[in-house]
Design an enzyme around this catalytic site. Structure first.
Site, PDB file in Angstrom:
ATOM      1  N   ALA A  11       0.822  -1.220   0.000  1.00  0.00           N
ATOM      2  CA  ALA A  11       0.000   0.000   0.000  1.00  0.00           C
ATOM      3  C   ALA A  11       0.851   1.264   0.000  1.00  0.00           C
ATOM      4  CB  ALA A  11      -0.937  -0.012   1.207  1.00  0.00           C
ATOM      5  N   GLY A  16      -2.347  -0.124  -4.519  1.00  0.00           N
ATOM      6  CA  GLY A  16      -2.599  -0.331  -3.089  1.00  0.00           C
ATOM      7  C   GLY A  16      -2.761   0.985  -2.346  1.00  0.00           C
ATOM      8  N   TYR A 162       6.785 -13.496 -14.591  1.00  0.00           N
ATOM      9  CA  TYR A 162       5.729 -12.682 -13.971  1.00  0.00           C
ATOM     10  C   TYR A 162       4.339 -13.277 -14.240  1.00  0.00           C
ATOM     11  CZ  TYR A 162       2.567  -8.740 -13.109  1.00  0.00           C
ATOM     12  OH  TYR A 162       1.529  -7.950 -12.653  1.00  0.00           O
TER      13      TYR A 162
HETATM   14  N1  LIG Z   1       0.088  -1.852 -12.782  1.00  0.00           N
HETATM   15  C1  LIG Z   1      -0.439  -2.726 -13.624  1.00  0.00           C
HETATM   16  O1  LIG Z   1      -0.572  -2.468 -14.850  1.00  0.00           O
HETATM   17  C2  LIG Z   1      -0.899  -4.058 -13.120  1.00  0.00           C
HETATM   18  C3  LIG Z   1      -1.565  -4.900 -14.015  1.00  0.00           C
HETATM   19  C4  LIG Z   1      -2.011  -6.141 -13.558  1.00  0.00           C
HETATM   20  C5  LIG Z   1      -1.776  -6.508 -12.249  1.00  0.00           C
HETATM   21  N2  LIG Z   1      -1.121  -5.675 -11.407  1.00  0.00           N
HETATM   22  C6  LIG Z   1      -0.887  -6.120 -10.022  1.00  0.00           C
HETATM   23  O2  LIG Z   1      -1.304  -5.103  -9.133  1.00  0.00           O
HETATM   24  C7  LIG Z   1      -0.577  -5.227  -7.901  1.00  0.00           C
HETATM   25  C8  LIG Z   1      -0.080  -3.857  -7.475  1.00  0.00           C
HETATM   26  O3  LIG Z   1       0.853  -3.410  -8.426  1.00  0.00           O
HETATM   27  P1  LIG Z   1       1.090  -1.864  -8.785  1.00  0.00           P
HETATM   28  O4  LIG Z   1       0.907  -1.741 -10.242  1.00  0.00           O
HETATM   29  O5  LIG Z   1       0.328  -1.003  -7.863  1.00  0.00           O
HETATM   30  O6  LIG Z   1       2.668  -1.783  -8.522  1.00  0.00           O
HETATM   31  P2  LIG Z   1       3.543  -0.763  -7.633  1.00  0.00           P
HETATM   32  O7  LIG Z   1       3.100   0.629  -7.825  1.00  0.00           O
HETATM   33  O8  LIG Z   1       4.952  -1.123  -7.960  1.00  0.00           O
HETATM   34  O9  LIG Z   1       3.203  -1.212  -6.141  1.00  0.00           O
HETATM   35  C9  LIG Z   1       3.614  -2.466  -5.668  1.00  0.00           C
HETATM   36  C10 LIG Z   1       3.551  -2.478  -4.166  1.00  0.00           C
HETATM   37  O10 LIG Z   1       4.106  -3.725  -3.698  1.00  0.00           O
HETATM   38  C11 LIG Z   1       5.164  -3.433  -2.788  1.00  0.00           C
HETATM   39  N3  LIG Z   1       6.227  -4.437  -2.784  1.00  0.00           N
HETATM   40  C12 LIG Z   1       7.044  -4.763  -3.804  1.00  0.00           C
HETATM   41  N4  LIG Z   1       7.948  -5.664  -3.383  1.00  0.00           N
HETATM   42  C13 LIG Z   1       7.701  -5.914  -2.087  1.00  0.00           C
HETATM   43  C14 LIG Z   1       8.313  -6.718  -1.107  1.00  0.00           C
HETATM   44  N5  LIG Z   1       9.393  -7.453  -1.355  1.00  0.00           N
HETATM   45  N6  LIG Z   1       7.801  -6.721   0.138  1.00  0.00           N
HETATM   46  C15 LIG Z   1       6.731  -5.962   0.420  1.00  0.00           C
HETATM   47  N7  LIG Z   1       6.120  -5.155  -0.446  1.00  0.00           N
HETATM   48  C16 LIG Z   1       6.611  -5.129  -1.693  1.00  0.00           C
HETATM   49  C17 LIG Z   1       5.704  -2.098  -3.257  1.00  0.00           C
HETATM   50  O11 LIG Z   1       6.508  -1.493  -2.256  1.00  0.00           O
HETATM   51  P3  LIG Z   1       7.509  -0.265  -2.623  1.00  0.00           P
HETATM   52  O12 LIG Z   1       6.632   0.952  -2.567  1.00  0.00           O
HETATM   53  O13 LIG Z   1       8.512  -0.315  -1.543  1.00  0.00           O
HETATM   54  O14 LIG Z   1       8.060  -0.532  -3.973  1.00  0.00           O
HETATM   55  C18 LIG Z   1       4.410  -1.372  -3.538  1.00  0.00           C
HETATM   56  O15 LIG Z   1       3.806  -0.935  -2.355  1.00  0.00           O
HETATM   57  C19 LIG Z   1       0.524  -6.243  -8.160  1.00  0.00           C
HETATM   58  O16 LIG Z   1       0.149  -7.485  -7.603  1.00  0.00           O
HETATM   59  C20 LIG Z   1       0.567  -6.350  -9.685  1.00  0.00           C
HETATM   60  O17 LIG Z   1       1.019  -7.626 -10.119  1.00  0.00           O
HETATM   61  C21 LIG Z   1      -0.675  -4.448 -11.805  1.00  0.00           C
END
Ligand SMILES: NC(=O)c1ccc[n+]([C@@H]2O[C@H](COP(=O)([O-])OP(=O)(O)OC[C@H]3O[C@@H](n4cnc5c(N)ncnc54)[C@H](OP(=O)(O)O)[C@@H]3O)[C@@H](O)[C@H]2O)c1
Length: 275
Positions: A11, A16, A162
């Site tokens: 988050a 998130g 992925y």
């Molecule tokens: N964005 C898209 O187009 C998309 C499409 C399909 C699915 N999703 C899914 O949506 C979800 C959220 O992704 P998002 O796009 O919002 O990505 P994001 O902006 O990169 O956010 C990812 C979150 O996960 C945290 N995280 C990453 N590695 C971690 C670790 N080792 N331990 C704890 N927390 C960790 C990150 O922390 P930090 O802030 O420290 O990096 C961040 O809070 C993911 O499951 C992704 O697969 C995204």
């Protein structure tokens, strides 16, 4: 959502963080999880300022099974129940890296962490009368799984590693929904859409141009978390427009779901704690 206690993993950024803001506007008591203390606190401060809501934070690196266990311990000490668990944290790795437990790191964060954290927190969800588990997958989940390449043993390919972890999310969600159907805990999964976040900083300008803003990327997660229509709905997959959808055929294969489940139990070194 007034006073519902909702844990959102990952988050500190992206979808998130947006979901935390929107749930806070609705009066929920949010537990924002992140891996970076300063970044997570800053995100929480901003939401508190904007909504005046109840926001707590919890820090754990979800690539570490040990830190997930510590996180569960802290949550048990601090809260008497969890109304919703939103498994959202995720990564897209560009190179092969292993976690401290020896797993390919995106498999560890995107799948194993969802599996272990949910297992450890299910007793707290059981104490709620709302009882929802939300699993963030992706529309680009793979259409096949190679059990001999779960740790990228045959070579690392960013896309296939992925998309395979995102298929694992669905195997997990569907099997868990089945196992919990008599416990009245719902488990639904979603594709948030192609969303403009930091998930893949190497995205081309063309992809970024097509991406949804996070304010739209939160729609499906919000729907699964808050919609009264889903009170008795479990084991379903939803698209970014919050409409129920079909995931790839393989995701419904019960034998593969069971195989991944057993393997995941071996990997975390314990049985999944069903209530
Ligand atoms: N964005 C898209 O187009 C998309 C499409 C399909 C699915 N999703 C899914 O949506 C979800 C959220 O992704 P998002 O796009 O919002 O990505 P994001 O902006 O990169 O956010 C990812 C979150 O996960 C945290 N995280 C990453 N590695 C971690 C670790 N080792 N331990 C704890 N927390 C960790 C990150 O922390 P930090 O802030 O420290 O990096 C961040 O809070 C993911 O499951 C992704 O697969 C995204």
């Amino acid at each position: 959502m007034e006073n519902k206690i909702i844990l959102i993993t990952g988050a500190s950024d992206g979808i998130g963080k947006q979901v935390a803001l929107e749930l806070s506007v609705l009066g929920a008591h949010i537990i924002m999880h992140g891996r970076n203390k300063n970044k997570t606190e800053l995100a929480a401060d901003k939401i508190r300022e904007a909504t005046g809501g109840k926001i707590d934070t919890i820090i754990a690196d979800l690539s570490s099974l040990g830190q997930i266990r510590e996180m569960s311990k802290s949550l048990h000490e601090k809260y008497d129940r969890l109304d919703v668990l939103i498994n959202n944290a995720g990564v897209q790795m560009h190179t092969l890296e292993l976690s401290e437990d020896g797993f390919e790191i995106s498999f560890a964060i995107n799948h194993l962490a969802y599996f272990l954290l949910t297992s450890l927190l299910i007793d707290m969800i059981d104490k709620s009368d709302y009882r929802r588990i939300v699993i963030t997958s992706s529309g680009i989940h793979s259409e096949s799984i190679d059990f001999d390449n779960l740790q990228a043993e045959k070579g690392f390919n960013m896309y296939s590693v992925y998309t395979q972890t995102k298929l694992c999310n669905l195997f997990f969600a569907y099997h868990l929904a089945e196992l919990l159907k008599n416990n009245n805990i719902s488990v639904n999964s979603l594709h948030p859409g192609l969303v403009d976040t930091n998930l893949n900083p190497q995205r081309t300008a063309e992809i970024v141009a097509r991406a949804l803003p996070v304010t739209k990327g939160s729609v499906a997660t919000m729907h699964l978390t808050t919609s009264p229509d889903l009170e008795n709905v479990t084991g379903k997959y939803f698209n970014y427009d919050a409409k129920e959808a079909k995931s790839k055929p393989i995701s419904y294969d019960k034998q593969i779901q069971q195989k991944l489940w057993s393997l995941s139990e071996e990997m975390i070194g314990e049985k999944f704690k069903l209530i």
